[in-house]
Structures are given as C-alpha cells and as structure tokens.
Design an enzyme around this catalytic site. Sequence first.
Site, PDB file in Angstrom:
ATOM      1  N   ARG A 267     -12.678  15.395   7.568  1.00  0.00           N
ATOM      2  CA  ARG A 267     -13.476  15.807   6.408  1.00  0.00           C
ATOM      3  C   ARG A 267     -14.911  16.088   6.835  1.00  0.00           C
ATOM      4  NH1 ARG A 267     -11.713  10.709   3.553  1.00  0.00           N
ATOM      5  NH2 ARG A 267      -9.597  11.140   2.863  1.00  0.00           N
TER       6      ARG A 267
ATOM      7  N   HIS B  91     -13.181   2.654  -0.107  1.00  0.00           N
ATOM      8  CA  HIS B  91     -13.190   1.612   0.941  1.00  0.00           C
ATOM      9  C   HIS B  91     -13.840   0.313   0.452  1.00  0.00           C
ATOM     10  CE1 HIS B  91     -13.408   5.069   4.119  1.00  0.00           C
ATOM     11  NE2 HIS B  91     -12.150   4.691   3.964  1.00  0.00           N
TER      12      HIS B  91
ATOM     13  N   ARG C  24      -2.568  -2.078  -3.539  1.00  0.00           N
ATOM     14  CA  ARG C  24      -3.794  -1.324  -3.317  1.00  0.00           C
ATOM     15  C   ARG C  24      -3.771  -0.120  -4.254  1.00  0.00           C
ATOM     16  NH1 ARG C  24      -5.322   3.074   1.081  1.00  0.00           N
ATOM     17  NH2 ARG C  24      -7.532   3.176   0.595  1.00  0.00           N
TER      18      ARG C  24
ATOM     19  N   ASN D 276       0.882  -1.172   0.000  1.00  0.00           N
ATOM     20  CA  ASN D 276       0.000   0.000   0.000  1.00  0.00           C
ATOM     21  C   ASN D 276       0.917   1.217   0.000  1.00  0.00           C
ATOM     22  OD1 ASN D 276      -1.804   2.027   0.456  1.00  0.00           O
ATOM     23  ND2 ASN D 276      -2.762   1.087   2.253  1.00  0.00           N
TER      24      ASN D 276
ATOM     25  N   GLU E 299      -8.157  -5.242   5.166  1.00  0.00           N
ATOM     26  CA  GLU E 299      -8.036  -4.930   3.743  1.00  0.00           C
ATOM     27  C   GLU E 299      -6.828  -5.635   3.119  1.00  0.00           C
ATOM     28  OE1 GLU E 299      -8.896  -0.843   5.185  1.00  0.00           O
ATOM     29  OE2 GLU E 299      -9.425  -0.476   3.099  1.00  0.00           O
TER      30      GLU E 299
END
Length: 406
Positions: free
Chosen positions: A244, A183, A94, A7, A387
């Site tokens: 956010r 996601h 990823r 990643n 993940e």
Amino acid sequence: MKILVLNSGSSSLKYEVFDLENLNVLARGIVEKIGEEGSFLRYRVNLAQRVIEETKNLVIPDHDIALKNVLNVLLDGKHGVIRDKSEVVAIGHRVVHGGETFHSTAIIDGKVIDTIRENINLAPLHNPPNLKGIEVARRIFTEALQVAVFDTAFHHSIPRKAFIYAIPLEMYQKHKIRRYGFHGTSHAYVAEKTSEYMGKPLEDLSLITVHLGNGASMAAVKNGKCVDTSMGMTPLEGLVMGTRSGDIDPALPFYMAGQLGMSYDAIENLLNRECGLRGLCGTNDMRAVVKMSKGGNEKAKLALDIYCYRIKKYIGAYTAILGGVDAIVFTAGIGENSPDVRSLSCSDLGYLGIEIDEEKNISSSGEIREISTAASRVKILVVPTNEELKIAIETKKAYARISGNR
Ligand code: ADP
C-alpha cells in the site's frame, strides 16, 4: 476450560487455543484456501513432552467446514487438546471494524451482529469474513460465550481534531467518513507490555508505537489512551507498507483516472496491492528489500529510504503532539526483526533525545528489549506483539465478568 481465538479472513481461518487459567497456548493453526483448489489445514499442538506440527490437505468449501475440521483436530484422540467441545467456554473473534459503536470488547448477541453488519460498508473486505467466522462459531460452539475484539477499539479515544478530515462536516455527520485507525489490538498490547517493562503505569507514559508488518501503522499513546494513529478511514493511509502507498496527494486518483485513463477498480487495486515496497522495488518482503539494497540495488535502496523517511516523519509529528515521548516501541514482523529499518527510522534524531545503540539494535531475541543508548532521553524498545494473546486476555475478562451471571 479453554479459550478459542478465531481470525476469520475471506479464504482463511486462523485459530489459537489457550488454557483459560494461565493463558498458555495449547494449539494453533490455520485453514487456508477455503473455497479454492488445494485447501489445507496446518496445525501445531503443544503437548507436555513435545510439539506436533502437521498439514492436512482437505476439501474445504466454506468456513463452516473449515471450523468443523479445526474442531476435529482439537478433539483428535491421539493429540487433541480437548475431549469435548464444551471445554471451549469462550471464543474471541478478531473483528476489523467496530465503526463508532464499539469502544471496547463486545459480548456477541444478535444486536452486536447487526451492528457489525451495518459497518460492512466501512470495511467491505474484512467485516464480512469476520462475521462469517462469528456465525459458524455460534452454530458449532453453541454453549460458548462469543466475544468480539475490534481492531479499531483502542483508537476510540482519538480527539475530534485528529479524527475529522477537513472535508465538509456532513461527510462525517451523515456518512461517518473519519479516521478510525487499525491494528489497535497490537498497539494496545505493546503499550501495556512497555509499561510493565518500564515499571511505570501506562497512565504516566507518552509512547509512540510503531507496528510494521505487511500493513503498517503508528500510534501516539498518552496516559494510556491513543490520541492519534496513522491509518485512517481505511488501512491505506499513513506509512509506506508492503503493497500500500500510505499517504499520497489525494488528487492522484483523479490524475490517474483523467490523464492515464485508469478505471476506479484499477486505481483501487494499484493503491492497495501494487504500491508501497512492491511498487518501488518489486517485492513486498522487507528481508528481500534489505538484501537487495545491501547488494547495491538502487531501487531497493530508494524503497528502504522512503519507507524509513515516512516513519521518521511520523515520529516527529507524534513527538510534537505528545509534547515529548518516553519511549518509541517497534513491533510486528519488520519492527521486531529489521535492525536496518529501526536504525534508519531513528537516525539523526539526537536533538529530540532519541539515540539508537547500534550494537544493541543488531542483537536479536524474541524478548522485549531496549535498543537505545544509556544517554538517550527517549527509550527505544523492541516489543514482540501478540494480537491473539491480547484477544484471549480480553475474552477471559469478558468471560469472568459474565460467568457469575450465567
Ligand atoms: P502481517 O501483517 O502479515 O501479520 P508480519 O507482522 O508477519 O505481517 O510481518 C511481515 C513482514 O515482516 C514482511 O515484510 C517480512 O519481510 C518482514 N520480516 C520478517 N522477518 C524479517 C527480518 N528478519 N528482517 C526484515 N524483515 C522481516
């Protein structure tokens, strides 16, 4: 034989090594501050008898040197997990944005790289470092199969009515402005785990998956396919997040520019990095927010209320579009670890058949568990996400598909 999962971020490179046979984790680590002062490699190796954890301070000017250092650690005579780099037969990368092109895992070749590059305008912060990871891995692990697993892929099944914004249609047709969602690897993984746990095929289930990490998103999953998700063209839309804003009146940026004299960059920075929990109460760490709220801090209490109200609103919306729900699934750092967030988000939903069992909710374990009452029509579950494992599973499948042809 081993699978390496990478990643690659702008200044970090995370990795995990899996045994190809049983997908056990052999080692994992992260290189941080690539190209900055004070870069280091922190790693953990799982040996038969013990676990070794170390941090090495190194000069790491770029991703190439970062991956070479990772390889050195993997090859280390004392506690390495491979003897030769050819043992790594496949690498799973990823990749954040697959645009409209990638609906599933892709075996990387020149054309795939070109397409990921074409999608850079859709994810200017994420796709370039992801690409860098792919390029250095191809240079260093020349023999290994390279595979891209996209954050957006699981959401490709969302119908047009849910992914097209009500702006002139050519904005979608010409400029590909639409909801993509993110996601996806996590939503797909926890949906599959839920189906295993419930002993029912995914094709027979309607699920709402709630991924609450620093970034946060929800997905409505019907018969194994994602039918809507809260993040949009970018990860800014939807839930309140660490920093956010999530959903706001789309006219707010014009007000900020016109009335407050803020620049384009200042607004973008504000909405992505200074909003959410941090904007409301000064910290983006949910542990601190909950602690402050319990200590009587009014701003933290308000932040928690707003955060959970938004989740509840999406639970209502997704219950409506799914036409009923079998399970609500909480995952990621906050979803797995914060009973307060789960409780507030699911409170007073008895009329929808959603009833949380507060005693079960506060019990913690790293395992999949049920936190709804026996009477609750809808199961409420906590399902730890993974993940990296999902990327390893996808990479193993791709390797099995093509290894016969190699
Ligand atoms: P990322 O998106 O970076 O992978 P994570 O899934 O690790 O994020 O989630 C990070 C969030 O999880 C942080 O807001 C952190 O405060 C929160 N978190 C971790 N443990 C707890 C806990 N015990 N209670 C509440 N929040 C927690």
